[in-house]
Design a protein around this motif. Structure first.
Motif, PDB file in Angstrom:
ATOM      1  N   THR A  45      58.316  40.945 -51.483  1.00 47.52           N
ATOM      2  CA  THR A  45      57.712  39.615 -51.432  1.00 47.52           C
ATOM      3  C   THR A  45      56.259  39.613 -51.899  1.00 47.52           C
ATOM      4  O   THR A  45      55.647  38.547 -51.988  1.00 47.52           O
ATOM      5  CB  THR A  45      57.777  39.058 -50.002  1.00 47.52           C
ATOM      6  N   GLY A  46      55.707  40.798 -52.155  1.00 42.34           N
ATOM      7  CA  GLY A  46      54.315  40.894 -52.578  1.00 42.34           C
ATOM      8  C   GLY A  46      53.401  41.462 -51.510  1.00 42.34           C
ATOM      9  O   GLY A  46      52.265  41.831 -51.792  1.00 42.34           O
ATOM     10  N   ARG A  47      53.895  41.519 -50.270  1.00 43.76           N
ATOM     11  CA  ARG A  47      53.096  42.072 -49.185  1.00 43.76           C
ATOM     12  C   ARG A  47      53.558  43.495 -48.864  1.00 43.76           C
ATOM     13  O   ARG A  47      54.611  43.931 -49.289  1.00 43.76           O
ATOM     14  CB  ARG A  47      53.215  41.207 -47.927  1.00 43.76           C
ATOM     15  N   GLU A  48      52.749  44.187 -48.080  1.00 39.29           N
ATOM     16  CA  GLU A  48      53.113  45.498 -47.576  1.00 39.29           C
ATOM     17  C   GLU A  48      52.622  45.631 -46.148  1.00 39.29           C
ATOM     18  O   GLU A  48      51.681  44.926 -45.734  1.00 39.29           O
ATOM     19  CB  GLU A  48      52.540  46.615 -48.453  1.00 39.29           C
ATOM     20  N   VAL A  49      53.255  46.517 -45.386  1.00 40.54           N
ATOM     21  CA  VAL A  49      52.882  46.672 -43.995  1.00 40.54           C
ATOM     22  C   VAL A  49      52.692  48.161 -43.687  1.00 40.54           C
ATOM     23  O   VAL A  49      53.501  49.002 -44.076  1.00 40.54           O
ATOM     24  CB  VAL A  49      53.944  46.051 -43.054  1.00 40.54           C
ATOM     25  N   ALA A  50      51.590  48.466 -43.029  1.00 36.52           N
ATOM     26  CA  ALA A  50      51.363  49.818 -42.545  1.00 36.52           C
ATOM     27  C   ALA A  50      52.292  50.079 -41.368  1.00 36.52           C
ATOM     28  O   ALA A  50      52.555  49.189 -40.555  1.00 36.52           O
ATOM     29  CB  ALA A  50      49.905  49.994 -42.125  1.00 36.52           C
ATOM     30  N   ALA A  51      52.805  51.295 -41.276  1.00 34.24           N
ATOM     31  CA  ALA A  51      53.763  51.610 -40.220  1.00 34.24           C
ATOM     32  C   ALA A  51      53.632  53.069 -39.823  1.00 34.24           C
ATOM     33  O   ALA A  51      52.954  53.859 -40.488  1.00 34.24           O
ATOM     34  CB  ALA A  51      55.182  51.300 -40.689  1.00 34.24           C
ATOM     35  N   ARG A  52      54.304  53.409 -38.725  1.00 37.60           N
ATOM     36  CA  ARG A  52      54.383  54.778 -38.245  1.00 37.60           C
ATOM     37  C   ARG A  52      55.844  55.161 -38.099  1.00 37.60           C
ATOM     38  O   ARG A  52      56.660  54.384 -37.612  1.00 37.60           O
ATOM     39  CB  ARG A  52      53.681  54.922 -36.889  1.00 37.60           C
ATOM     40  N   LEU A  53      56.176  56.358 -38.542  1.00 40.59           N
ATOM     41  CA  LEU A  53      57.547  56.839 -38.453  1.00 40.59           C
ATOM     42  C   LEU A  53      57.875  57.242 -37.018  1.00 40.59           C
ATOM     43  O   LEU A  53      57.096  57.935 -36.364  1.00 40.59           O
ATOM     44  CB  LEU A  53      57.733  58.036 -39.386  1.00 40.59           C
ATOM     45  N   VAL A  54      59.036  56.782 -36.555  1.00 40.88           N
ATOM     46  CA  VAL A  54      59.536  57.143 -35.235  1.00 40.88           C
ATOM     47  C   VAL A  54      60.866  57.858 -35.443  1.00 40.88           C
ATOM     48  O   VAL A  54      61.809  57.267 -35.979  1.00 40.88           O
ATOM     49  CB  VAL A  54      59.717  55.911 -34.331  1.00 40.88           C
ATOM     50  N   VAL A  55      60.955  59.125 -35.031  1.00 41.06           N
ATOM     51  CA  VAL A  55      62.166  59.924 -35.232  1.00 41.06           C
ATOM     52  C   VAL A  55      62.865  60.096 -33.894  1.00 41.06           C
ATOM     53  O   VAL A  55      62.260  60.569 -32.912  1.00 41.06           O
ATOM     54  CB  VAL A  55      61.838  61.308 -35.826  1.00 41.06           C
ATOM     55  N   ARG A  56      64.138  59.693 -33.861  1.00 38.47           N
ATOM     56  CA  ARG A  56      64.968  59.888 -32.677  1.00 38.47           C
ATOM     57  C   ARG A  56      66.249  60.583 -33.123  1.00 38.47           C
ATOM     58  O   ARG A  56      67.144  59.934 -33.667  1.00 38.47           O
ATOM     59  CB  ARG A  56      65.286  58.563 -31.999  1.00 38.47           C
ATOM     60  N   GLY A  57      66.308  61.871 -32.917  1.00 40.74           N
ATOM     61  CA  GLY A  57      67.473  62.627 -33.365  1.00 40.74           C
ATOM     62  C   GLY A  57      67.570  62.602 -34.874  1.00 40.74           C
ATOM     63  O   GLY A  57      66.638  62.997 -35.580  1.00 40.74           O
ATOM     64  N   LYS A  58      68.682  62.099 -35.361  1.00 38.75           N
ATOM     65  CA  LYS A  58      68.885  62.002 -36.802  1.00 38.75           C
ATOM     66  C   LYS A  58      68.551  60.611 -37.348  1.00 38.75           C
ATOM     67  O   LYS A  58      68.757  60.350 -38.527  1.00 38.75           O
ATOM     68  CB  LYS A  58      70.332  62.353 -37.154  1.00 38.75           C
ATOM     69  N   ARG A  59      68.048  59.736 -36.507  1.00 37.01           N
ATOM     70  CA  ARG A  59      67.724  58.369 -36.921  1.00 37.01           C
ATOM     71  C   ARG A  59      66.228  58.200 -37.105  1.00 37.01           C
ATOM     72  O   ARG A  59      65.422  58.821 -36.402  1.00 37.01           O
ATOM     73  CB  ARG A  59      68.208  57.355 -35.870  1.00 37.01           C
ATOM     74  N   ALA A  60      65.864  57.368 -38.061  1.00 40.98           N
ATOM     75  CA  ALA A  60      64.455  57.091 -38.339  1.00 40.98           C
ATOM     76  C   ALA A  60      64.173  55.612 -38.131  1.00 40.98           C
ATOM     77  O   ALA A  60      64.945  54.747 -38.575  1.00 40.98           O
ATOM     78  CB  ALA A  60      64.092  57.508 -39.760  1.00 40.98           C
ATOM     79  N   PHE A  61      63.073  55.343 -37.478  1.00 40.95           N
ATOM     80  CA  PHE A  61      62.630  53.977 -37.226  1.00 40.95           C
ATOM     81  C   PHE A  61      61.186  53.864 -37.700  1.00 40.95           C
ATOM     82  O   PHE A  61      60.526  54.862 -38.002  1.00 40.95           O
ATOM     83  CB  PHE A  61      62.721  53.637 -35.732  1.00 40.95           C
ATOM     84  N   ALA A  62      60.691  52.643 -37.763  1.00 35.90           N
ATOM     85  CA  ALA A  62      59.297  52.409 -38.142  1.00 35.90           C
ATOM     86  C   ALA A  62      58.683  51.414 -37.183  1.00 35.90           C
ATOM     87  O   ALA A  62      59.269  50.343 -36.904  1.00 35.90           O
ATOM     88  CB  ALA A  62      59.198  51.884 -39.564  1.00 35.90           C
ATOM     89  N   GLU A  63      57.524  51.760 -36.675  1.00 32.07           N
ATOM     90  CA  GLU A  63      56.737  50.845 -35.853  1.00 32.07           C
ATOM     91  C   GLU A  63      55.751  50.140 -36.767  1.00 32.07           C
ATOM     92  O   GLU A  63      54.864  50.762 -37.350  1.00 32.07           O
ATOM     93  CB  GLU A  63      55.993  51.619 -34.765  1.00 32.07           C
ATOM     94  N   LEU A  64      55.937  48.815 -36.926  1.00 32.82           N
ATOM     95  CA  LEU A  64      55.148  48.059 -37.889  1.00 32.82           C
ATOM     96  C   LEU A  64      53.751  47.774 -37.356  1.00 32.82           C
ATOM     97  O   LEU A  64      53.559  47.479 -36.176  1.00 32.82           O
ATOM     98  CB  LEU A  64      55.848  46.742 -38.227  1.00 32.82           C
ATOM     99  N   GLY A  65      52.769  47.835 -38.265  1.00 33.44           N
ATOM    100  CA  GLY A  65      51.383  47.560 -37.923  1.00 33.44           C
ATOM    101  C   GLY A  65      50.862  46.348 -38.674  1.00 33.44           C
ATOM    102  O   GLY A  65      51.477  45.278 -38.690  1.00 33.44           O
ATOM    103  N   ALA A  66      49.723  46.535 -39.354  1.00 35.59           N
ATOM    104  CA  ALA A  66      49.041  45.424 -40.014  1.00 35.59           C
ATOM    105  C   ALA A  66      49.621  45.161 -41.405  1.00 35.59           C
ATOM    106  O   ALA A  66      49.897  46.079 -42.167  1.00 35.59           O
ATOM    107  CB  ALA A  66      47.554  45.724 -40.126  1.00 35.59           C
ATOM    108  N   TRP A  67      49.775  43.887 -41.715  1.00 35.35           N
ATOM    109  CA  TRP A  67      50.230  43.458 -43.036  1.00 35.35           C
ATOM    110  C   TRP A  67      49.034  43.240 -43.955  1.00 35.35           C
ATOM    111  O   TRP A  67      47.943  42.891 -43.508  1.00 35.35           O
ATOM    112  CB  TRP A  67      51.017  42.154 -42.939  1.00 35.35           C
ATOM    113  N   SER A  68      49.247  43.420 -45.237  1.00 35.35           N
ATOM    114  CA  SER A  68      48.230  43.108 -46.248  1.00 35.35           C
ATOM    115  C   SER A  68      48.941  42.642 -47.515  1.00 35.35           C
ATOM    116  O   SER A  68      50.154  42.825 -47.674  1.00 35.35           O
ATOM    117  CB  SER A  68      47.339  44.316 -46.541  1.00 35.35           C
ATOM    118  N   GLU A  69      48.179  42.043 -48.398  1.00 35.05           N
ATOM    119  CA  GLU A  69      48.747  41.544 -49.646  1.00 35.05           C
ATOM    120  C   GLU A  69      47.836  41.925 -50.818  1.00 35.05           C
ATOM    121  O   GLU A  69      47.175  41.067 -51.417  1.00 35.05           O
ATOM    122  CB  GLU A  69      48.950  40.030 -49.590  1.00 35.05           C
ATOM    123  N   PRO A  70      47.776  43.207 -51.160  1.00 31.79           N
ATOM    124  CA  PRO A  70      46.914  43.643 -52.270  1.00 31.79           C
ATOM    125  C   PRO A  70      47.424  43.113 -53.604  1.00 31.79           C
ATOM    126  O   PRO A  70      48.632  42.983 -53.811  1.00 31.79           O
ATOM    127  CB  PRO A  70      47.009  45.172 -52.207  1.00 31.79           C
TER     128      PRO A  70
END
Length: 241
Positions: A45-70
């Motif tokens: 969509t033109g935006r991006e979001v900073a995130a942190r990887l969350v690993v639980r076993g073999k699954r990967a998740f992302a904790e979303l942070g601040a959005w920006s639109e460079p």
């Protein structure tokens, strides 16, 4: 460098999300990113979001942070119309055209094309090129993935855009240099021939569609060089370089 990943479904504004399976596989199995590694996600969509990887076993998740639109998209609407060339050359052209800011790439069949694709083989190759474009966006920072069109005949593309766009074709014998063109006022389509060049009938069709023949110096450029050289030159002259 912080790893960037394209998520094709719209991303929520906040919270934790499961990463799409291809992204999860790339992050955990290919890049071997550790838990809590910084990420950047974008959904086209033109935006991006900073995130942190969350690993639980073999699954990967992302904790979303601040959005920006460079702002990383070119102000020019440059469409690369690339005649089919050998497979490795097409991959190279797709990747580099995305990096150079092409807004769209249209693969076209030409009489002298070495690569011949139709039916299921054509669909699979276009799907591959679209993944090449995604990977190029992840690498270069673009947050909008340019469209990679289906493979069409050159004549079909010329007739579809005749009244709404501007066509440009390279000719080392043309009287006008590229610099005489001026900044585009509408979508500019760059017509690039295959390894053997467009044949006389195709050149006549380009001229009939109003294509302007321009030269990029006195040398004949290879098909995998020509379009990229024009894109880079136009960005330097009128775009964002």
């Amino acid at each position: 460098m912080v790893s960037r990943f394209f998520c094709p479904e719209p991303l929520p504004e906040s919270g934790e999300i499961p990463l799409p399976e291809p992204v999860s596989h790339h992050a955990l199995r290919v890049l071997r990113l550790p838990d809590d590694a910084p990420l950047v996600l974008f959904d086209g969509t033109g935006r991006e979001v900073a995130a942190r990887l969350v690993v639980r076993g073999k699954r990967a998740f992302a904790e979303l942070g601040a959005w920006s639109e460079p702002v990383r998209e070119s102000p020019l609407e440059l469409v690369l119309v690339q005649a089919l060339a050998s497979a490795d050359k097409m991959d190279w052209v797709m990747q580099k055209a995305v990096e150079l800011g092409a807004s769209r790439i249209v693969p076209v069949r030409a009489a002298r094309s070495v690569l011949r694709l139709s039916g299921e083989r054509a669909a699979k190759r276009v799907a591959h090129w679209r993944q090449v474009a995604v990977a190029a966006c992840e690498q270069c920072g673009r947050n909008r993935v340019p469209e990679i069109g289906d493979i069409v005949d050159l004549a079909v593309h010329l007739s579809a855009g005749r009244d709404a766009v501007e066509f440009v074709i390279l000719d080392p014998h043309a009287g006008e240099p590229l610099t005489s063109l001026g900044a585009p006022q509408r979508a500019r389509h760059l017509l690039i021939g295959p390894e053997g060049g467009f044949d006389e009938l195709e050149l006549a069709a380009c001229r009939a569609a109003g294509a302007r023949a321009l030269r990029m110096g006195p040398r004949v450029l290879r098909t995998e060089t020509a379009g990229l050289a024009v894109l880079a030159s136009m960005q330097a002259l009128w775009g964002d370089l």
